[in-house]
Design a protein around this motif. Structure first.
Motif, PDB file in Angstrom:
ATOM      1  N   ASN A   1       0.836  -1.199   0.000  1.00  0.00           N
ATOM      2  CA  ASN A   1       0.000   0.000   0.000  1.00  0.00           C
ATOM      3  C   ASN A   1       0.873   1.253   0.000  1.00  0.00           C
ATOM      4  O   ASN A   1       0.820   2.082   0.907  1.00  0.00           O
ATOM      5  CB  ASN A   1      -0.943  -0.012   1.208  1.00  0.00           C
ATOM      6  CG  ASN A   1      -1.981  -1.096   1.089  1.00  0.00           C
ATOM      7  OD1 ASN A   1      -2.537  -1.319   0.017  1.00  0.00           O
ATOM      8  ND2 ASN A   1      -2.229  -1.802   2.171  1.00  0.00           N
ATOM      9  N   VAL A   2       1.680   1.343  -1.044  1.00  0.00           N
ATOM     10  CA  VAL A   2       2.651   2.419  -1.196  1.00  0.00           C
ATOM     11  C   VAL A   2       2.728   2.775  -2.678  1.00  0.00           C
ATOM     12  O   VAL A   2       2.733   1.870  -3.521  1.00  0.00           O
ATOM     13  CB  VAL A   2       4.052   1.955  -0.697  1.00  0.00           C
ATOM     14  CG1 VAL A   2       5.068   3.061  -0.819  1.00  0.00           C
ATOM     15  CG2 VAL A   2       3.978   1.442   0.722  1.00  0.00           C
ATOM     16  N   PRO A   3       2.804   4.049  -3.027  1.00  0.00           N
ATOM     17  CA  PRO A   3       2.953   4.429  -4.441  1.00  0.00           C
ATOM     18  C   PRO A   3       4.261   3.901  -5.027  1.00  0.00           C
ATOM     19  O   PRO A   3       5.268   3.777  -4.325  1.00  0.00           O
ATOM     20  CB  PRO A   3       2.955   5.958  -4.412  1.00  0.00           C
ATOM     21  CG  PRO A   3       2.398   6.341  -3.087  1.00  0.00           C
ATOM     22  CD  PRO A   3       2.707   5.219  -2.149  1.00  0.00           C
ATOM     23  N   ILE A   4       4.263   3.638  -6.316  1.00  0.00           N
ATOM     24  CA  ILE A   4       5.423   3.044  -6.984  1.00  0.00           C
ATOM     25  C   ILE A   4       6.686   3.900  -6.821  1.00  0.00           C
ATOM     26  O   ILE A   4       7.778   3.357  -6.634  1.00  0.00           O
ATOM     27  CB  ILE A   4       5.133   2.752  -8.471  1.00  0.00           C
ATOM     28  CG1 ILE A   4       6.262   1.872  -9.055  1.00  0.00           C
ATOM     29  CG2 ILE A   4       4.913   4.025  -9.261  1.00  0.00           C
ATOM     30  CD1 ILE A   4       5.947   1.285 -10.411  1.00  0.00           C
ATOM     31  N   PHE A   5       6.576   5.220  -6.852  1.00  0.00           N
ATOM     32  CA  PHE A   5       7.766   6.055  -6.728  1.00  0.00           C
ATOM     33  C   PHE A   5       8.368   5.966  -5.326  1.00  0.00           C
ATOM     34  O   PHE A   5       9.581   6.069  -5.167  1.00  0.00           O
ATOM     35  CB  PHE A   5       7.475   7.502  -7.141  1.00  0.00           C
ATOM     36  CG  PHE A   5       7.318   7.638  -8.629  1.00  0.00           C
ATOM     37  CD1 PHE A   5       8.428   7.674  -9.455  1.00  0.00           C
ATOM     38  CD2 PHE A   5       6.060   7.689  -9.204  1.00  0.00           C
ATOM     39  CE1 PHE A   5       8.302   7.769 -10.838  1.00  0.00           C
ATOM     40  CE2 PHE A   5       5.917   7.781 -10.581  1.00  0.00           C
ATOM     41  CZ  PHE A   5       7.041   7.827 -11.397  1.00  0.00           C
ATOM     42  N   SER A   6       7.543   5.741  -4.312  1.00  0.00           N
ATOM     43  CA  SER A   6       8.056   5.539  -2.952  1.00  0.00           C
ATOM     44  C   SER A   6       8.799   4.216  -2.848  1.00  0.00           C
ATOM     45  O   SER A   6       9.844   4.132  -2.193  1.00  0.00           O
ATOM     46  CB  SER A   6       6.911   5.573  -1.936  1.00  0.00           C
ATOM     47  OG  SER A   6       6.304   6.835  -1.918  1.00  0.00           O
ATOM     48  N   VAL A   7       8.263   3.175  -3.493  1.00  0.00           N
ATOM     49  CA  VAL A   7       8.944   1.878  -3.503  1.00  0.00           C
ATOM     50  C   VAL A   7      10.299   2.023  -4.184  1.00  0.00           C
ATOM     51  O   VAL A   7      11.328   1.596  -3.646  1.00  0.00           O
ATOM     52  CB  VAL A   7       8.092   0.800  -4.215  1.00  0.00           C
ATOM     53  CG1 VAL A   7       8.892  -0.487  -4.385  1.00  0.00           C
ATOM     54  CG2 VAL A   7       6.812   0.531  -3.451  1.00  0.00           C
TER      55      VAL A   7
ATOM     56  N   ALA B   1      10.000  -7.451   4.919  1.00  0.00           N
ATOM     57  CA  ALA B   1      10.626  -6.415   5.744  1.00  0.00           C
ATOM     58  C   ALA B   1      10.584  -5.056   5.037  1.00  0.00           C
ATOM     59  O   ALA B   1      10.374  -4.023   5.687  1.00  0.00           O
ATOM     60  CB  ALA B   1      12.065  -6.798   6.074  1.00  0.00           C
ATOM     61  N   ILE B   2      10.783  -5.044   3.728  1.00  0.00           N
ATOM     62  CA  ILE B   2      10.681  -3.795   2.967  1.00  0.00           C
ATOM     63  C   ILE B   2       9.258  -3.258   3.050  1.00  0.00           C
ATOM     64  O   ILE B   2       9.048  -2.067   3.289  1.00  0.00           O
ATOM     65  CB  ILE B   2      11.121  -4.013   1.499  1.00  0.00           C
ATOM     66  CG1 ILE B   2      12.630  -4.235   1.441  1.00  0.00           C
ATOM     67  CG2 ILE B   2      10.696  -2.834   0.615  1.00  0.00           C
ATOM     68  CD1 ILE B   2      13.150  -4.689   0.085  1.00  0.00           C
ATOM     69  N   GLU B   3       8.284  -4.131   2.872  1.00  0.00           N
ATOM     70  CA  GLU B   3       6.883  -3.704   2.954  1.00  0.00           C
ATOM     71  C   GLU B   3       6.576  -3.124   4.333  1.00  0.00           C
ATOM     72  O   GLU B   3       5.928  -2.075   4.452  1.00  0.00           O
ATOM     73  CB  GLU B   3       5.953  -4.886   2.645  1.00  0.00           C
ATOM     74  CG  GLU B   3       4.493  -4.500   2.470  1.00  0.00           C
ATOM     75  CD  GLU B   3       3.718  -4.356   3.766  1.00  0.00           C
ATOM     76  OE1 GLU B   3       2.744  -3.578   3.794  1.00  0.00           O
ATOM     77  OE2 GLU B   3       4.087  -5.016   4.755  1.00  0.00           O
TER      78      GLU B   3
ATOM     79  N   LYS C   1      -0.964   1.996  -4.592  1.00  0.00           N
ATOM     80  CA  LYS C   1      -0.672   0.589  -4.328  1.00  0.00           C
ATOM     81  C   LYS C   1       0.238   0.046  -5.432  1.00  0.00           C
ATOM     82  O   LYS C   1       0.040   0.339  -6.611  1.00  0.00           O
ATOM     83  CB  LYS C   1      -1.974  -0.210  -4.271  1.00  0.00           C
ATOM     84  CG  LYS C   1      -1.840  -1.556  -3.643  1.00  0.00           C
ATOM     85  CD  LYS C   1      -3.225  -2.162  -3.378  1.00  0.00           C
ATOM     86  CE  LYS C   1      -3.065  -3.443  -2.619  1.00  0.00           C
ATOM     87  NZ  LYS C   1      -4.350  -4.036  -2.237  1.00  0.00           N
ATOM     88  N   THR C   2       1.233  -0.767  -5.019  1.00  0.00           N
ATOM     89  CA  THR C   2       2.233  -1.275  -5.948  1.00  0.00           C
ATOM     90  C   THR C   2       2.455  -2.758  -5.717  1.00  0.00           C
ATOM     91  O   THR C   2       2.517  -3.213  -4.576  1.00  0.00           O
ATOM     92  CB  THR C   2       3.576  -0.527  -5.741  1.00  0.00           C
ATOM     93  OG1 THR C   2       3.341   0.878  -5.853  1.00  0.00           O
ATOM     94  CG2 THR C   2       4.615  -0.959  -6.747  1.00  0.00           C
ATOM     95  N   ASN C   3       2.585  -3.488  -6.795  1.00  0.00           N
ATOM     96  CA  ASN C   3       2.968  -4.894  -6.716  1.00  0.00           C
ATOM     97  C   ASN C   3       4.497  -4.959  -6.821  1.00  0.00           C
ATOM     98  O   ASN C   3       5.080  -4.387  -7.732  1.00  0.00           O
ATOM     99  CB  ASN C   3       2.326  -5.689  -7.852  1.00  0.00           C
ATOM    100  CG  ASN C   3       2.456  -7.166  -7.627  1.00  0.00           C
ATOM    101  OD1 ASN C   3       1.924  -7.681  -6.651  1.00  0.00           O
ATOM    102  ND2 ASN C   3       3.154  -7.850  -8.507  1.00  0.00           N
ATOM    103  N   VAL C   4       5.140  -5.634  -5.862  1.00  0.00           N
ATOM    104  CA  VAL C   4       6.598  -5.715  -5.828  1.00  0.00           C
ATOM    105  C   VAL C   4       7.023  -7.176  -5.909  1.00  0.00           C
ATOM    106  O   VAL C   4       6.501  -8.025  -5.185  1.00  0.00           O
ATOM    107  CB  VAL C   4       7.164  -5.074  -4.545  1.00  0.00           C
ATOM    108  CG1 VAL C   4       8.676  -5.247  -4.474  1.00  0.00           C
ATOM    109  CG2 VAL C   4       6.797  -3.603  -4.477  1.00  0.00           C
ATOM    110  N   THR C   5       7.958  -7.450  -6.800  1.00  0.00           N
ATOM    111  CA  THR C   5       8.548  -8.781  -6.929  1.00  0.00           C
ATOM    112  C   THR C   5      10.036  -8.665  -6.639  1.00  0.00           C
ATOM    113  O   THR C   5      10.728  -7.840  -7.230  1.00  0.00           O
ATOM    114  CB  THR C   5       8.347  -9.345  -8.347  1.00  0.00           C
ATOM    115  OG1 THR C   5       6.953  -9.357  -8.641  1.00  0.00           O
ATOM    116  CG2 THR C   5       8.914 -10.752  -8.454  1.00  0.00           C
ATOM    117  N   SER C   6      10.492  -9.499  -5.713  1.00  0.00           N
ATOM    118  CA  SER C   6      11.922  -9.593  -5.400  1.00  0.00           C
ATOM    119  C   SER C   6      12.405 -10.951  -5.864  1.00  0.00           C
ATOM    120  O   SER C   6      11.717 -11.954  -5.688  1.00  0.00           O
ATOM    121  CB  SER C   6      12.155  -9.472  -3.891  1.00  0.00           C
ATOM    122  OG  SER C   6      11.677  -8.246  -3.417  1.00  0.00           O
TER     123      SER C   6
END
Length: 152
Positions: free
Chosen positions: A11-17, A138-140, A101-106
């Motif tokens: 629940n964070v904008p893509i630029f913040s991620v 942990a990043i989230e 909201k951003t989907n993040v893949t590590s």
């Protein structure tokens, strides 16, 4: 090659991620076993970890090189063991779901080389996916706490 990928919505904008993961000072300390890291330049750094590979515990030094920054969606990197014979690579990829909201893949790949490989790679097969998942979570968590602070 031992491999881990973890995907989650934040629940964070893509630029913040992207801002967070583009600076390793933010997320390197979130990795299990982290001791320290030193930036050599904008793209290269050395990292120190206390590694626990089952019955073997040791200090591991590795070099990390950022190979691509594609704002705001992708950061890729290569890893190389400095005191142990291993190589790897990984990435953080972000895809916007909406404005907040951003989907993040590590993703992380690490392969031990040399005479220790037959012992180390089976351990890495379980360790790498776990580490990837824990780091992403942990990043989230860290980004969510920043968002809460920004709202207060």
């Amino acid at each position: 090659m031992p491999h881990g990928t973890h995907e989650m919505s934040m629940n964070v904008p893509i630029f913040s991620v992207f801002s967070f993961v583009s600076d390793m000072d933010n997320w390197a300390p979130l990795i299990n076993g982290y001791v320290e890291h030193k930036k050599l330049n904008e793209k290269q750094s050395t990292w120190k970890f206390k590694g626990d590979l089952g019955i073997i515990q040791k200090t591991i030094y590795m070099g990390v090189e950022i190979t691509e920054w594609k704002e705001p969606t992708l950061i890729t990197f290569d890893l190389v063991g400095l005191n142990e014979n291993f190589k790897g690579n990984g990435y953080f990829q972000a895809t916007p779901i909406n404005q907040s909201k951003t989907n993040v893949t590590s993703s992380l790949n690490i392969t031990a080389k040399g005479f220790k490989a037959p012992v180390a790679n089976p351990v890495l097969k379980s360790l790498v996916p776990k580490t990837t998942m824990e780091l992403t979570k942990a990043i989230e968590k860290k980004l969510a706490s920043y968002q809460r602070l920004a709202l207060t």
